[in-house]
Design a protein around this motif. Structure first.
Motif, PDB file in Angstrom:
ATOM      1  N   ALA A 287      -0.066  -5.939  53.962  1.00  0.00           N
ATOM      2  CA  ALA A 287      -0.170  -7.354  54.286  1.00  0.00           C
ATOM      3  C   ALA A 287       0.289  -7.603  55.708  1.00  0.00           C
ATOM      4  O   ALA A 287       1.204  -6.932  56.206  1.00  0.00           O
ATOM      5  CB  ALA A 287       0.674  -8.158  53.302  1.00  0.00           C
ATOM      6  N   PRO A 288      -0.346  -8.529  56.404  1.00  0.00           N
ATOM      7  CA  PRO A 288       0.061  -8.816  57.783  1.00  0.00           C
ATOM      8  C   PRO A 288       1.467  -9.383  57.836  1.00  0.00           C
ATOM      9  O   PRO A 288       1.942 -10.022  56.888  1.00  0.00           O
ATOM     10  CB  PRO A 288      -0.974  -9.855  58.226  1.00  0.00           C
ATOM     11  N   ALA A 289       2.157  -9.119  58.953  1.00  0.00           N
ATOM     12  CA  ALA A 289       3.517  -9.608  59.111  1.00  0.00           C
ATOM     13  C   ALA A 289       3.541 -11.128  59.126  1.00  0.00           C
ATOM     14  O   ALA A 289       2.615 -11.762  59.636  1.00  0.00           O
ATOM     15  CB  ALA A 289       4.111  -9.059  60.412  1.00  0.00           C
ATOM     16  N   ARG A 290       4.560 -11.720  58.540  1.00  0.00           N
ATOM     17  CA  ARG A 290       4.674 -13.167  58.486  1.00  0.00           C
ATOM     18  C   ARG A 290       4.981 -13.725  59.872  1.00  0.00           C
ATOM     19  O   ARG A 290       5.857 -13.207  60.574  1.00  0.00           O
ATOM     20  CB  ARG A 290       5.770 -13.566  57.506  1.00  0.00           C
ATOM     21  N   ILE A 291       4.266 -14.757  60.257  1.00  0.00           N
ATOM     22  CA  ILE A 291       4.452 -15.358  61.582  1.00  0.00           C
ATOM     23  C   ILE A 291       5.413 -16.527  61.453  1.00  0.00           C
ATOM     24  O   ILE A 291       5.183 -17.439  60.648  1.00  0.00           O
ATOM     25  CB  ILE A 291       3.114 -15.836  62.155  1.00  0.00           C
ATOM     26  N   ASP A 292       6.481 -16.508  62.240  1.00  0.00           N
ATOM     27  CA  ASP A 292       7.443 -17.614  62.163  1.00  0.00           C
ATOM     28  C   ASP A 292       7.067 -18.713  63.149  1.00  0.00           C
ATOM     29  O   ASP A 292       6.144 -18.581  63.949  1.00  0.00           O
ATOM     30  CB  ASP A 292       8.865 -17.116  62.421  1.00  0.00           C
ATOM     31  N   ALA A 293       7.766 -19.854  63.050  1.00  0.00           N
ATOM     32  CA  ALA A 293       7.468 -21.019  63.865  1.00  0.00           C
ATOM     33  C   ALA A 293       7.590 -20.734  65.352  1.00  0.00           C
ATOM     34  O   ALA A 293       6.815 -21.240  66.171  1.00  0.00           O
ATOM     35  CB  ALA A 293       8.382 -22.177  63.468  1.00  0.00           C
ATOM     36  N   GLU A 294       8.576 -19.886  65.738  1.00  0.00           N
ATOM     37  CA  GLU A 294       8.769 -19.587  67.149  1.00  0.00           C
ATOM     38  C   GLU A 294       7.572 -18.839  67.718  1.00  0.00           C
ATOM     39  O   GLU A 294       7.131 -19.077  68.855  1.00  0.00           O
ATOM     40  CB  GLU A 294      10.046 -18.758  67.343  1.00  0.00           C
ATOM     41  N   ALA A 295       7.014 -17.935  66.923  1.00  0.00           N
ATOM     42  CA  ALA A 295       5.855 -17.173  67.387  1.00  0.00           C
ATOM     43  C   ALA A 295       4.639 -18.077  67.565  1.00  0.00           C
ATOM     44  O   ALA A 295       3.875 -17.940  68.526  1.00  0.00           O
ATOM     45  CB  ALA A 295       5.530 -16.055  66.392  1.00  0.00           C
ATOM     46  N   VAL A 296       4.462 -19.029  66.625  1.00  0.00           N
ATOM     47  CA  VAL A 296       3.350 -19.976  66.743  1.00  0.00           C
ATOM     48  C   VAL A 296       3.527 -20.835  67.988  1.00  0.00           C
ATOM     49  O   VAL A 296       2.582 -21.062  68.751  1.00  0.00           O
ATOM     50  CB  VAL A 296       3.260 -20.861  65.484  1.00  0.00           C
TER      51      VAL A 296
ATOM     52  N   ALA B 242       5.210 -20.139  70.686  1.00  0.00           N
ATOM     53  CA  ALA B 242       5.011 -19.320  71.892  1.00  0.00           C
ATOM     54  C   ALA B 242       3.522 -19.095  72.147  1.00  0.00           C
ATOM     55  O   ALA B 242       3.060 -19.139  73.294  1.00  0.00           O
ATOM     56  CB  ALA B 242       5.744 -17.984  71.741  1.00  0.00           C
ATOM     57  N   TYR B 243       2.757 -18.864  71.089  1.00  0.00           N
ATOM     58  CA  TYR B 243       1.320 -18.632  71.260  1.00  0.00           C
ATOM     59  C   TYR B 243       0.631 -19.883  71.794  1.00  0.00           C
ATOM     60  O   TYR B 243      -0.208 -19.809  72.701  1.00  0.00           O
ATOM     61  CB  TYR B 243       0.694 -18.231  69.927  1.00  0.00           C
ATOM     62  N   LEU B 244       0.967 -21.066  71.223  1.00  0.00           N
ATOM     63  CA  LEU B 244       0.346 -22.315  71.675  1.00  0.00           C
ATOM     64  C   LEU B 244       0.737 -22.636  73.113  1.00  0.00           C
ATOM     65  O   LEU B 244      -0.061 -23.173  73.884  1.00  0.00           O
ATOM     66  CB  LEU B 244       0.744 -23.467  70.749  1.00  0.00           C
ATOM     67  N   GLU B 245       1.977 -22.298  73.459  1.00  0.00           N
ATOM     68  CA  GLU B 245       2.411 -22.529  74.837  1.00  0.00           C
ATOM     69  C   GLU B 245       1.633 -21.656  75.803  1.00  0.00           C
ATOM     70  O   GLU B 245       1.283 -22.075  76.908  1.00  0.00           O
ATOM     71  CB  GLU B 245       3.916 -22.248  74.954  1.00  0.00           C
ATOM     72  N   ALA B 246       1.349 -20.438  75.390  1.00  0.00           N
ATOM     73  CA  ALA B 246       0.591 -19.524  76.241  1.00  0.00           C
ATOM     74  C   ALA B 246      -0.905 -19.816  76.225  1.00  0.00           C
ATOM     75  O   ALA B 246      -1.644 -19.367  77.106  1.00  0.00           O
ATOM     76  CB  ALA B 246       0.841 -18.076  75.790  1.00  0.00           C
ATOM     77  N   ASN B 247      -1.350 -20.552  75.207  1.00  0.00           N
ATOM     78  CA  ASN B 247      -2.784 -20.879  75.087  1.00  0.00           C
ATOM     79  C   ASN B 247      -2.945 -22.384  74.853  1.00  0.00           C
ATOM     80  O   ASN B 247      -3.294 -22.832  73.757  1.00  0.00           O
ATOM     81  CB  ASN B 247      -3.416 -20.101  73.928  1.00  0.00           C
ATOM     82  N   PRO B 248      -2.687 -23.193  75.872  1.00  0.00           N
ATOM     83  CA  PRO B 248      -2.717 -24.651  75.702  1.00  0.00           C
ATOM     84  C   PRO B 248      -4.108 -25.190  75.355  1.00  0.00           C
ATOM     85  O   PRO B 248      -4.234 -26.323  74.906  1.00  0.00           O
ATOM     86  CB  PRO B 248      -2.244 -25.154  77.075  1.00  0.00           C
TER      87      PRO B 248
END
Length: 232
Positions: free
Chosen positions: A7-16, A18-24
């Motif tokens: 199963a894929p690793a669980r993504i926490d709120a900080e990772a989400v 960070a991703y949105l910040e890097a991909n506005p």
């Protein structure tokens, strides 16, 4: 060695975040996601106008989706009914006798259309060895009220009307029915279908397909039978 089936690793709120910040530009072209986001508007105990408007839009969007789904279901049902009706009409056009016509109609309605109760009654002064025939006077006395309207009817019929159309034994089992007159250059008979559910054939139920089958029978049967008197 990495297990690709794990199963894929669980993504926490900080990772989400960070991703949105890097991909506005992530939400560009993804309006359906924006409609599902819940972003409270801090106004204390009161609900802001903006938040209320968003809630209403979401409710309307859900209602529209539900209605669209219902319309799609109706369209699919109509497609299936049209295909069954088309096949029955083509078979009827190839029929060479009243016996074949009666068999085709009853078999198709019962097995293809899944109708539990079917009745095809022809009117004439002289009974035919094939199918169900009744005298004109008998038909007029039993269901003259249905015939006088000269259109396809749906709903809960009276007991004596059900008994005439379907027989004494079956009339106790029928909660609602649809009735279509065979009328072409004089009334030739009546096609009726029934259901044990009183709500199945409501008065508002569309009768396009049953009426179409009855119209085809009304034009086909005179070619295979002696002239029939008109019921008035």
């Amino acid at each position: 060695m990495t297990d690709k089936t794990s199963a894929p690793a669980r993504i926490d709120a900080e990772a989400v975040a960070a991703y949105l910040e890097a991909n506005p530009e992530f939400f560009v072209g993804r309006d359906e996601l924006l409609g599902e986001l819940h972003v409270p508007h801090e106004t204390g105990a009161a609900v802001s106008l903006v938040e209320r408007q968003i809630r209403l839009l979401r409710e309307r969007n859900l209602d529209l989706r539900t209605r669209l789904s219902q319309l799609m279901d109706v369209a699919r049902d109509n497609d299936r009914l049209f295909d069954k009706t088309r096949r029955l009409v083509l078979d009827l056009l190839d029929a060479q006798s009243v016996e074949e016509v009666v068999g085709l109609v009853e078999d198709s309605l019962r097995h293809e259309f899944k109708v539990p109760f079917v009745s095809l009654t022809l009117f004439g002064e002289h009974a035919s060895p094939v199918g169900r025939w009744v005298r004109v006077s008998e038909a007029h006395q039993a269901i003259g009220g249905l015939l006088a309207r000269n259109k396809t009817l749906c709903g809960v019929l009276r007991s004596h009307e059900l008994a005439f159309l379907f027989g004494e034994e079956q009339q106790q089992l029928i909660g609602s029915a649809a009735v279509a007159a065979l009328d072409h250059q004089g009334l030739h008979g009546v096609l009726a279908i029934g259901s044990p559910d009183p709500q199945h054939y409501k008065s508002s139920l569309g009768t396009l397909f049953l009426g179409h089958i009855a119209d085809v029978l009304a034009r086909l049967l005179p070619r295979l039978t002696p002239p029939l008197r008109t019921v008035r």
